[in-house]
Motif scaffolding. Structure first.
Motif: not given
Length: 152
Positions: A1-21
């Protein structure tokens, strides 16, 4: 199992909001340096360390306002129509975060300069010391040896 993908990446819209913040709360030493060099009048850079630390070296153009004195001195010394950029020693110190919180509570727009004075000096930008202005060589682990910008 992937250490990176153990917790899935956020949806693109949520990621955009997070990084903009994040970018609305933080800036980096290269961007602060560029603004100071260009004479940008919309920011005030504030060193929130002690007087001893300030004398050891600080960003040219910064205002010295120790974190514990922000509430008492900021209203008289810093205009309300600028964005305040706070910095302390470096990533291992949260003094800039505490000062940024105090500025925000006073009604200022504020960003924290990530990396603090440590990364300012490590990227080879000029620092003011008790002896005058000096520039240390850029640390190749933090900045390109051939220049002052990572190009990002």
């Amino acid at each position: 199992m992937s250490a990176v993908l153990n917790v899935p990446a956020a949806a693109p819209a949520a990621a955009a909001a997070h990084f903009a913040a994040r970018l609305s709360f933080e800036t980096d030493v290269s961007d602060v340096h560029a603004d100071l060099e260009s004479g940008e009048r919309g920011i005030v850079v504030v060193d929130v360390r002690s007087s001893e630390s300030w004398r050891q070296g600080h960003v040219r153009g910064a205002l010295h306002l120790p974190a514990a004195r922000v509430a008492a001195r900021a209203p008289e010394e810093i205009p309300r129509d600028v964005t305040v950029v706070t910095y302390c020693w470096g990533p291992g110190c949260n003094g800039a975060t505490r000062a940024a919180l105090e500025f925000a509570r006073l009604g200022y727009r504020v960003k924290e300069m990530i990396g603090g004075f440590e990364y300012w000096a490590r990227e080879g930008f000029a620092v003011v010391t008790a002896s005058g202005v000096e520039r240390r060589p850029a640390d190749p682990l933090t900045a390109p040896a051939a220049g002052i910008s990572c190009g990002c």
